[in-house]
Design a protein around this motif. Structure first.
Motif, short mmCIF file in Angstrom:
data_model
loop_
_atom_site.label_atom_id
_atom_site.label_comp_id
_atom_site.label_asym_id
_atom_site.label_seq_id
_atom_site.Cartn_x
_atom_site.Cartn_y
_atom_site.Cartn_z
N UNK A 150 29.85 -86.37 28.96
CA UNK A 150 29.20 -87.68 29.03
C UNK A 150 28.57 -87.90 30.41
N UNK A 151 27.32 -88.35 30.40
CA UNK A 151 26.63 -88.63 31.66
C UNK A 151 25.95 -87.42 32.28
N UNK A 152 26.12 -86.25 31.69
CA UNK A 152 25.54 -85.05 32.30
C UNK A 152 24.49 -84.42 31.40
N UNK A 153 23.91 -85.25 30.53
CA UNK A 153 22.96 -84.74 29.54
C UNK A 153 21.70 -84.14 30.14
N UNK A 154 21.33 -84.60 31.35
CA UNK A 154 20.05 -84.14 31.92
C UNK A 154 20.21 -82.82 32.67
N UNK A 155 21.46 -82.39 32.88
CA UNK A 155 21.66 -81.16 33.65
C UNK A 155 21.22 -79.92 32.88
N UNK A 156 20.76 -78.93 33.62
CA UNK A 156 20.39 -77.68 32.98
C UNK A 156 21.65 -76.92 32.60
N UNK A 157 21.66 -76.33 31.42
CA UNK A 157 22.86 -75.67 30.92
C UNK A 157 23.22 -74.45 31.77
N UNK A 158 22.20 -73.81 32.36
CA UNK A 158 22.49 -72.62 33.17
C UNK A 158 23.34 -72.97 34.39
N UNK A 159 23.36 -74.25 34.78
CA UNK A 159 24.14 -74.66 35.94
C UNK A 159 25.56 -75.08 35.60
N UNK A 160 25.91 -75.08 34.32
CA UNK A 160 27.25 -75.53 33.93
C UNK A 160 28.27 -74.41 34.06
#
Lengths: 264, 321
Positions: A150-160
């Protein structure tokens, strides 16, 4: 092997099973990977699928998902024979699977990863209209908001992190509106609390879907599954409620006996 | 928003850069018109038409890494169709572009169907073979195509009573076509289809598990390629009022691929940059030296070593998104 799956005490025996396997077998060259598998998945149940490495668990998923065709036997989903259906067609019928490895879209944001699945289930995946984006993305956002991301929808998946990518992986599958969800080691490589959060997420989202869960984490399987199936050397040893499986001699010998201190 | 895999609304500096690029492209578009030199205008028109073909090749490469060595066949068949149709319709530009576009879609569609089950090396060889079959037709079918001599003497382009036989008219039409094709592909990239196409490149297995029909996606990509390459190919014979079998030859397809890599395969505008660079060297340096291909080679190697994602991606800020 029909006789082993008849203890229905854990689940009310309701309508016809959502998935039925009859005499399913598969060989690769001279190696028989699966042999004469009879298995039902009931509506709304969580079925654990366990067994040592090489037992044929993932191959079974590949047969159900349509990546491979069985050599013998028949697989029915919601009463219909799956043989003529492509993997994509099966997915559109509500037969959804994940893979041992997280298959996420690294270049897209968390939200767009989910949206690409939402559009697939809405039938707007090939659209040339940007407006199809808006609807799918808001739908994706509401799904993400129920998850630890939640709240991290705009992050790029490669950075997770690895664990966070697994959550995205599961969210993608949930966004497909599954009727039957095949989870292939969804908790592998996760810490215990992470794994429990992940499975709770699946259950909370869709209390009434059927799930088949492959996992090596015996504690999680025995605590979350309604029934457990034990596969060894391509054969189904037992399908039963967890407490009965623990006592099953063949299952103990094949797999459970190697693991100390389980589900006492 | 020119990247094939861009998702809407992120990273302000990159967004600014990608807004600046089309703007710069517009300025470049206007320049030859202002300078008004006949030769320059015809050259610029050629760059725009070839650049459009390279841009649509980028779409294919960006959709599952479909590197086609038969792209010139799509371009060339449209060009021949346009030149042949021109005589029937008295040079009516609308009819010619329509016929060329349809020929492009047909050729691309054929290529899609024949290569549908192949990927990687097999796809490359399959498209190469289909392309060479088209070349064979252009080379041997003398009555229709003029054989090795190609076609000359077909009517010039016209819109009603307005003859587009001057360089400025031709350039304007080429610029209009390029802009239309660019905005079509840009729209695609920003739409669900664009994301599905790049999804097919990055995670084909997952796309299948999501219920996407990869064959359908691939055919759609080819059709878009056919529309844009076909429209550009249709105008190509009118740059020099000539079309010959070289335009269908596989070496032309190879040149398209080189232009695509030079410019950047992950960007639409990159197609034009790559075409401009290649054609400038070919056109201007070849009058000084026969070894212009050596210069192209050095440039190519330099690009691949120092800017592996192409010139446009370098300007945008280095690595791929």
């Amino acid at each position: 092997m029909n006789d082993v799956g008849t203890d229905a005490s854990a689940m009310p025996q309701e309508a016809a099973p959502i998935l039925t396997l009859n005499g399913v077998g598969k060989s690769f060259g001279a190696v028989t990977v699966l042999q004469d598998i009879d298995l039902d998945v009931r509506r709304g149940e969580t079925l654990g699928l366990i067994g040592p490495n090489g037992a044929g668990k993932t191959t079974l998923f590949n047969l159900i998902g349509g990546l491979h065709a069985p050599d013998t036997g028949r697989i029915r989903f919601r009463g219909g024979d799956l043989a003529p259906r492509s993997p994509a067609a099966r997915a559109r019928m509500g037969l959804v699977r994940t893979f041992q490895k997280s298959l996420v879209f690294p270049e897209l944001s968390v939200q767009d990863n989910i949206a690409i699945a939402v559009r697939a289930s809405q039938g707007t995946g090939y659209s040339l209209r940007r407006s199809a984006h808006v609807l799918a993305r808001s739908h994706a956002l509401s799904l993400i908001d129920t998850s630890p991301l939640k709240g991290r929808h705009a992050e790029s998946v490669s950075g997770l992190s690895y664990g966070e990518q697994r959550i995205v992986d599961i969210l993608i599958a949930l966004a497909q509106k599954p009727l039957l969800l095949l989870l292939d080691e969804p908790t592998a490589g996760l810490a215990d609390t992470e794994a429990r959060t992940l499975l709770a997420l699946v259950r909370r989202q869709h209390a009434r879907i059927s799930i088949v869960l492959i996992s090596h984490d015996i504690d999680i399987v025995f605590q979350t599954c309604d029934r457990v199936a034990v596969l060894d050397l391509g054969k189904l040893l037992v399908v039963d409620a967890p407490r009965n499986v623990v006592e099953h001699p063949a299952a103990r010998a094949a797999y459970l006996g190697q693991l100390s201190g389980i589900a006492s | 928003m020119t990247s094939l895999s861009r998702s809407p609304g992120k990273h302000a500096p990159r967004a600014a850069a990608s807004r600046a690029l089309p703007l710069a492209a517009l300025v470049v578009l206007a320049l030859p018109g202002l300078l008004g030199d006949e030769f320059l205008l015809r050259f610029a028109a050629e760059v725009l038409l070839i650049g459009t073909a390279v841009m649509s090749l980028n779409l294919l490469i960006g959709s599952g890494g479909l590197v086609s060595l038969g792209h010139a066949a799509v371009f060339g068949v449209s060009a021949y169709t346009a030149a042949i149709v021109a005589s029937q319709v008295d040079g009516n530009a609308v009819a010619i572009v329509l016929a060329g576009t349809m020929a492009g879609v047909a050729m691309a569609g054929l290529m899609a169907l024949v290569s549908l089950r192949s990927s990687g090396l097999h796809f490359l060889v399959m498209t190469l073979v289909i392309g060479q079959m088209a070349w064979e037709l252009a080379f041997r079918w003398r009555e229709l195509t003029g054989g090795a001599d190609g076609l000359r003497g077909f009517p010039k382009l016209a819109l009603g009573d307005w003859y587009l036989d001057d360089a400025l008219g031709l350039y304007a039409l080429a610029a209009l076509t390029a802009l239309a094709c660019w905005s079509l592909l840009r729209q695609t990239a920003a739409a669900p289809l664009g994301q599905a196409l790049s999804g097919m490149r990055d995670q084909p297995l997952r796309m299948t598990a999501l219920g996407y029909d990869l064959k359908r996606l691939r055919i759609l990509a080819f059709i878009l390629t056919g529309i844009t390459t076909g429209a550009a190919g249709a105008l190509y014979p009118f740059v020099n009022q000539y079309v010959g079998p070289n335009v269908v030859h596989w070496s032309m397809s190879a040149a398209f691929v080189i232009m695509a890599v030079l410019g950047s395969i992950r960007s639409l505008v990159g197609g034009y940059i790559g075409a401009a660079l290649y054609l400038t060297i070919q056109t201007y340096l070849s009058s000084y030296t026969d070894r212009w291909q050596l210069i192209i080679g050095i440039l190519f190697v330099t690009t691949v070593v120092f800017m592996p994602h192409g010139i446009v991606q370098k300007i945008r800020g280095g690595k791929t998104p």
